[in-house]
Design a protein around this motif. Structure first.
Motif, mmCIF file in Angstrom:
data_model
loop_
_atom_site.group_PDB
_atom_site.id
_atom_site.type_symbol
_atom_site.label_atom_id
_atom_site.label_comp_id
_atom_site.label_asym_id
_atom_site.label_seq_id
_atom_site.Cartn_x
_atom_site.Cartn_y
_atom_site.Cartn_z
ATOM 1 N N ARG A 238 -4.668 7.719 13.993
ATOM 2 C CA ARG A 238 -4.218 9.197 13.786
ATOM 3 C C ARG A 238 -4.152 9.761 12.360
ATOM 4 O O ARG A 238 -4.261 11.200 12.358
ATOM 5 C CB ARG A 238 -2.920 9.215 14.901
ATOM 6 C CG ARG A 238 -1.463 8.600 14.143
ATOM 7 C CD ARG A 238 -0.479 8.771 15.017
ATOM 8 N NE ARG A 238 0.565 7.952 14.630
ATOM 9 C CZ ARG A 238 1.558 8.479 13.704
ATOM 10 N NH1 ARG A 238 1.250 9.755 13.191
ATOM 11 N NH2 ARG A 238 2.565 7.624 13.488
ATOM 12 N N HIS A 239 -4.178 9.185 11.516
ATOM 13 C CA HIS A 239 -3.690 9.898 10.160
ATOM 14 C C HIS A 239 -5.355 10.214 9.640
ATOM 15 O O HIS A 239 -5.476 11.027 8.489
ATOM 16 C CB HIS A 239 -3.473 8.733 9.039
ATOM 17 C CG HIS A 239 -1.976 8.376 9.309
ATOM 18 N ND1 HIS A 239 -0.975 9.160 8.599
ATOM 19 C CD2 HIS A 239 -1.488 7.640 10.048
ATOM 20 C CE1 HIS A 239 0.275 8.763 8.739
ATOM 21 N NE2 HIS A 239 0.009 7.801 9.845
ATOM 22 N N PHE A 240 -6.432 9.945 10.192
ATOM 23 C CA PHE A 240 -7.751 10.098 9.830
ATOM 24 C C PHE A 240 -8.305 10.984 10.739
ATOM 25 O O PHE A 240 -8.146 11.130 12.031
ATOM 26 C CB PHE A 240 -8.611 8.840 9.834
ATOM 27 C CG PHE A 240 -8.044 7.930 8.708
ATOM 28 C CD1 PHE A 240 -7.491 8.236 7.494
ATOM 29 C CD2 PHE A 240 -7.583 6.645 9.300
ATOM 30 C CE1 PHE A 240 -6.762 7.298 6.815
ATOM 31 C CE2 PHE A 240 -7.041 5.641 8.381
ATOM 32 C CZ PHE A 240 -6.622 6.154 7.231
ATOM 33 N N ILE A 241 -9.630 11.719 10.635
ATOM 34 C CA ILE A 241 -10.582 12.357 11.309
ATOM 35 C C ILE A 241 -11.123 11.538 12.177
ATOM 36 O O ILE A 241 -11.896 10.354 12.016
ATOM 37 C CB ILE A 241 -11.709 13.325 10.628
ATOM 38 C CG1 ILE A 241 -10.534 14.069 9.585
ATOM 39 C CG2 ILE A 241 -12.331 14.181 11.423
ATOM 40 C CD1 ILE A 241 -11.695 14.756 8.282
ATOM 41 N N GLY A 251 -11.134 9.601 1.740
ATOM 42 C CA GLY A 251 -10.598 9.470 0.791
ATOM 43 C C GLY A 251 -9.784 8.234 0.869
ATOM 44 O O GLY A 251 -9.792 7.331 1.619
ATOM 45 N N LEU A 252 -8.900 8.015 -0.333
ATOM 46 C CA LEU A 252 -7.973 6.794 -0.308
ATOM 47 C C LEU A 252 -6.620 7.033 0.422
ATOM 48 O O LEU A 252 -5.988 6.020 0.418
ATOM 49 C CB LEU A 252 -7.891 6.240 -1.797
ATOM 50 C CG LEU A 252 -9.091 5.737 -2.399
ATOM 51 C CD1 LEU A 252 -8.658 5.521 -3.836
ATOM 52 C CD2 LEU A 252 -9.460 4.593 -1.960
ATOM 53 N N HIS A 253 -6.329 8.367 0.706
ATOM 54 C CA HIS A 253 -5.080 8.574 1.229
ATOM 55 C C HIS A 253 -3.875 7.949 0.396
ATOM 56 O O HIS A 253 -3.193 7.423 1.025
ATOM 57 C CB HIS A 253 -5.056 8.170 2.779
ATOM 58 C CG HIS A 253 -5.904 8.942 3.551
ATOM 59 N ND1 HIS A 253 -5.635 10.213 4.189
ATOM 60 C CD2 HIS A 253 -7.296 9.108 3.658
ATOM 61 C CE1 HIS A 253 -6.798 10.733 4.798
ATOM 62 N NE2 HIS A 253 -7.862 10.153 4.462
ATOM 63 N N ALA A 254 -3.663 8.059 -0.807
ATOM 64 C CA ALA A 254 -3.119 7.243 -1.828
ATOM 65 C C ALA A 254 -1.399 7.726 -1.554
ATOM 66 O O ALA A 254 -0.527 6.919 -1.960
ATOM 67 C CB ALA A 254 -3.397 7.570 -3.142
ATOM 68 N N ASP A 258 2.699 5.185 4.773
ATOM 69 C CA ASP A 258 2.321 3.911 5.790
ATOM 70 C C ASP A 258 1.604 2.880 5.013
ATOM 71 O O ASP A 258 0.380 3.479 4.710
ATOM 72 C CB ASP A 258 1.993 4.396 7.117
ATOM 73 C CG ASP A 258 2.008 3.304 8.018
ATOM 74 O OD1 ASP A 258 1.592 2.024 7.490
ATOM 75 O OD2 ASP A 258 1.935 3.465 9.063
ATOM 76 N N ASP A 259 2.054 1.922 4.576
ATOM 77 C CA ASP A 259 1.237 0.846 4.024
ATOM 78 C C ASP A 259 0.017 0.583 4.550
ATOM 79 O O ASP A 259 -1.015 0.374 4.029
ATOM 80 C CB ASP A 259 1.960 -0.503 3.511
ATOM 81 C CG ASP A 259 3.263 -0.172 2.372
ATOM 82 O OD1 ASP A 259 3.373 0.739 1.989
ATOM 83 O OD2 ASP A 259 4.091 -1.033 2.297
ATOM 84 N N GLN A 260 -0.138 0.314 5.847
ATOM 85 C CA GLN A 260 -1.213 -0.051 6.610
ATOM 86 C C GLN A 260 -2.304 1.083 6.435
ATOM 87 O O GLN A 260 -3.435 0.675 6.541
ATOM 88 C CB GLN A 260 -0.802 -0.396 7.960
ATOM 89 C CG GLN A 260 -0.094 -1.654 8.011
ATOM 90 C CD GLN A 260 0.399 -1.963 9.356
ATOM 91 O OE1 GLN A 260 0.348 -1.071 10.563
ATOM 92 N NE2 GLN A 260 0.567 -3.188 9.769
ATOM 93 N N VAL A 261 -1.766 2.504 6.634
ATOM 94 C CA VAL A 261 -2.579 3.438 6.561
ATOM 95 C C VAL A 261 -3.416 3.455 5.012
ATOM 96 O O VAL A 261 -4.689 3.430 5.011
ATOM 97 C CB VAL A 261 -2.123 4.687 6.630
ATOM 98 C CG1 VAL A 261 -2.957 6.026 6.589
ATOM 99 C CG2 VAL A 261 -1.481 4.831 8.215
ATOM 100 N N ARG A 262 -2.665 3.321 4.105
ATOM 101 C CA ARG A 262 -3.543 3.298 2.717
ATOM 102 C C ARG A 262 -4.270 2.049 2.530
ATOM 103 O O ARG A 262 -5.374 2.083 2.041
ATOM 104 C CB ARG A 262 -2.195 3.083 1.628
ATOM 105 C CG ARG A 262 -1.459 4.584 1.563
ATOM 106 C CD ARG A 262 -0.536 4.389 0.329
ATOM 107 N NE ARG A 262 -0.054 3.140 -0.150
ATOM 108 C CZ ARG A 262 1.282 2.642 0.479
ATOM 109 N NH1 ARG A 262 1.884 3.844 1.326
ATOM 110 N NH2 ARG A 262 1.819 1.593 0.163
ATOM 111 N N ALA A 264 -5.674 0.633 5.055
ATOM 112 C CA ALA A 264 -7.080 0.742 6.003
ATOM 113 C C ALA A 264 -7.952 1.594 5.100
ATOM 114 O O ALA A 264 -9.225 1.521 5.031
ATOM 115 C CB ALA A 264 -6.601 1.377 7.090
ATOM 116 N N ALA A 265 -7.486 2.731 4.507
ATOM 117 C CA ALA A 265 -8.478 3.790 3.906
ATOM 118 C C ALA A 265 -8.953 3.109 2.646
ATOM 119 O O ALA A 265 -10.078 3.391 2.328
ATOM 120 C CB ALA A 265 -7.423 5.095 3.531
#
Length: 711
Positions: A238-241, A251-254, A258-262, A264-265
């Motif tokens: 849900r954090h991505f398109i 992008g890196l969503h730095a 959420d560690d897991q989101v970063r 994955a990105a």
């Protein structure tokens, strides 16, 4: 010493002095025939942008006042006009006996092409009208083709060669003219004109191929990656398109907590693309071939000619010494980040490459409470512009005035035009301020030269024209535009480039202002960041836009202190990038893949582990514009740090130092060897150890606290 306009309310003595001074300046300008359709710079940015236009009896001027550019088709007219002038100048250069006039003709030839190409280079990325962008892009390609042909024009080359080959003639040239002649010769030789016909044709082919590969690689650095949405848990997805059955990572969503989101990105965005990998390695291979063909042992040796560093060996010495000095500090920074990660996520406390931007930000916020919204009310755009005005006036005798623009002169109604005026010399040039966000505008802060300054044959000085492009938010309702501390610092940074362009009073436009070696070009802009962080400067203009309350000293102190948090790790990351760039452009016939080189360099010069199946270098867009010169950011910062500490730390408004700064550094543009300019400013010749020491000491010394404590 005049106070900041925000302090000078109506009726105060300071306000009356300021008005009187401005009146005298305007009277002096009228006496010189200079336009006086000016109004205070702060007022131009104090309200929601609404363009002020001169009617000029209904006449519509073209962009930047160029008559042909009132419509997109005008680019073809301007281009054809420049090409006709070019033909005449080439003919004149070839028949003129070798001497100083040869260099003047070459510079006029360069100027006639640059005045179209530089303007078009800006318009093609910034104009809101697609027709203008397309016409500008076509003009850039056409002028670029002509430049390639001129760089392989043997007769033109020989006219310059005769000048430099004759020892008596060469010795009769003044230093600036000789340097410009040598720079023109360098442009010829890197195109292979000194080679036999077969090799020359090979060099042309390589140049064309490198341009194509550079364009392809640059486009590929921003292409998103996608993955089947079923492969990501919903709380990450849900954090991505999402498009159809795919999740798109752009992008890196730095900064995401959420560690897991970063993670994955990082892993998805940096997953290697085979075409992009082939493009990069082909680009590096062709650069290496071209460098060897025209007489250099590596592309890095070719790229560094005439820079502060001079050779790749010097660059590597600088980077290795800096890395050694940073190593312990970097480890300490990583330990602090690791501790914060353990505190927030005890299940997975190992520090990974996707963690530092986020956890260093958490540490800064926790220690210093530097929430940008606390600072923004003190940094209205109009106050910041008046602050710059006060600083430049006290330091350099320069004032900024907003000037009304004519219909068609600017590409968007919120663009402001500033006249840069010296107290004794009058009008120095113009700055167009394209400061506000709009749809389709590139998200980058930068400086563009539209027209370079030069001394014309009739003795007049061609005034420089530049654009400063920022991405500031539009003001809401009747409120002024408010800047975060970072935006304010970026404004000061870009204005440093503008002052370099305005004060680089060179005889030749080929070396005007920022047309100088890359590792020197960033010095004036980075130096302005030191002024933006000094309370004595900030106190001149930072006032709450509603209450008039000055920004408290402790808030400035906290802001300065926060920049030191994890700064060693940030600098170490830049060392890693710069080293990777040098290795890619050094003695490397690419016996190994660029990813293997990345892995080895990351482990040696950064410290955090390489993540398998990632290829960060494929997103490293600076490999195109800064190939073999990415170190320039660090070296420029080292020079700026030394200039600040040696010349302005005791008194940031020191007029004598300001005049020395203009005389020794700004005035020459690229017309003097950069190390000679640095030596003139510092009154000593700095060593690599001095550069390294300056950068490392910035991590320790709190200049702001020093001056607060000394009051």
């Amino acid at each position: 010493m005049l106070c900041a306009p925000r302090l000078c309310g109506a009726g105060t003595a300071a306000s009356q002095l300021l008005r009187a001074w401005r009146g005298c300046l305007l009277a002096a300008c009228r006496a010189r025939g200079v336009s006086t359709s000016w109004f205070p710079v702060g007022a131009a940015f104090s309200v929601k942008p609404q363009g002020r236009r001169l009617d000029l009896f209904g006449e519509r001027l073209g962009l930047f006042g160029v008559p042909e550019l009132s419509a997109p088709e005008g680019f073809r007219v301007a281009q054809e006009k420049a090409l006709r002038k070019t033909e005449l100048l080439v003919e004149r250069a070839c028949r003129t006996p070798p001497g100083p006039l040869t260099v003047l003709i070459f510079d006029e030839l360069s100027d006639s092409l640059c005045r179209v190409a530089d303007l078009a280079d800006f318009v093609k990325i910034a104009h809101p009208d697609a027709a203008f962008r397309e016409a500008a892009d076509e003009a850039c390609r056409s002028i670029g083709t002509v430049v390639e042909k001129l760089n392989t024009n043997v007769e033109l080359y020989q006219s310059l060669q005769k000048l430099l080959a004759d020892k008596k003639l060469e010795e009769s040239l003044d230093p600036e003219t000789r340097r410009v002649a040598e720079l023109f010769m360098f442009d010829f030789e890197i195109s292979g004109i000194h080679l036999d016909k077969e090799k020359r044709e090979r060099a042309v082919d390589l140049n064309v191929k490198i341009l194509d590969l550079s364009s392809m690689f640059l486009m590929g650095t921003n292409v998103p990656n996608k993955i089947g949405k079923q492969l990501l848990p919903e709380h990450i997805r849900r954090h991505f398109i999402t498009y159809g059955e795919h999740v798109v990572i752009d992008g890196l969503h730095a900064e995401v907590p959420d560690d897991q989101v970063r993670e994955a990105a990082y892993k998805i965005f940096l997953y290697p693309n085979a075409d992009q990998l082939n493009c990069l390695e082909e680009l590096l291979r062709n650069r290496d071939l071209l460098a060897k063909l025209v007489g250099y042992s590596t592309f890095s040796h070719r790229a560094l000619q005439g820079t502060i560093a001079g050779t790749p060996e010097t660059v590597m010495q600088f980077l290795e010494k800096l890395s050694d000095k940073l190593s312990e500090r970097t480890l300490n920074d990583f330990e602090m980040m690791r501790g914060m990660k353990m505190k927030l996520n005890p299940q997975n406390a190992e520090l990974m490459p996707w963690d530092p931007p986020y956890y260093s930000g958490v540490l800064r916020a926790e220690r210093y409470n530097i929430e940008p919204s606390l600072y923004c009310p003190f940094f209205s755009l109009s106050a910041c512009m008046e602050g710059l005005n006060v600083l430049f006036n006290q330091l350099l005798g320069i004032s900024l005035y907003a000037e009304q623009t004519a219909k068609g002169e600017v590409w968007c109604d919120d663009v402001r035009k500033l006249a840069v005026v010296h107290e004794a010399e009058g009008l120095l040039g113009y700055i167009y301020c394209d400061f506000f966000q709009r749809a389709g505008k590139p998200h980058q802060d930068c400086h563009f030269t539209i027209r370079g300054g030069r001394l014309t044959e009739n003795g007049d000085y061609q005034l420089p024209v530049v654009v400063l492009m920022l991405n500031l938010p539009q003001s809401a309702g009747s409120s002024p535009t408010l800047l975060t501390p970072g935006m304010m610092e970026n404004l000061f940074h870009e204005m440093g480039h503008a002052m370099h362009s305005m004060l680089g009073r060179t005889r030749y436009q080929h070396v005007t202002g920022t047309r100088c070696p890359t590792d020197f070009a960033e010095v004036p802009s980075i130096l302005m960041e030191y002024f933006a962080s000094d309370y004595r400067v900030v106190n001149q203009f930072a006032r709450h836009y509603q209450t008039g309350q000055p920004l408290p000293k402790n808030m400035v102190s906290r802001l300065c202190e926060s920049k030191k948090v994890c700064a060693a790790a940030d600098m170490q990351l830049q060392v890693f990038y710069a080293t990777l760039d040098q290795i890619y452009h050094g003695q490397h016939p690419l016996r190994r893949s660029t990813t293997d080189i990345l892995k080895e360099t990351q482990e040696k010069f950064y410290g955090l582990p390489y993540v398998p199946n990632t290829a960060w270098q494929l997103r490293f867009s600076h490999l195109v514009g800064y190939g073999a010169k990415y170190y320039s950011y660090l070296m420029s910062r080292a020079v700026a740090s030394m200039v600040w500490k040696e010349c302005f730390l005791q008194d940031p408004f020191n007029r004598a130092m300001g005049e020395r700064y203009r005389r020794e550094m700004l005035a020459h543009g690229g017309g003097k060897e950069p190390m000679l300019m640095i030596q003139g400013m510092l009154q000593k010749c700095p060593s690599i150890d001095d550069f390294v020491g300056a950068l490392v000491s910035d991590l320790d010394l709190d200049f702001e606290t020093f001056f607060m404590d000394s009051e």
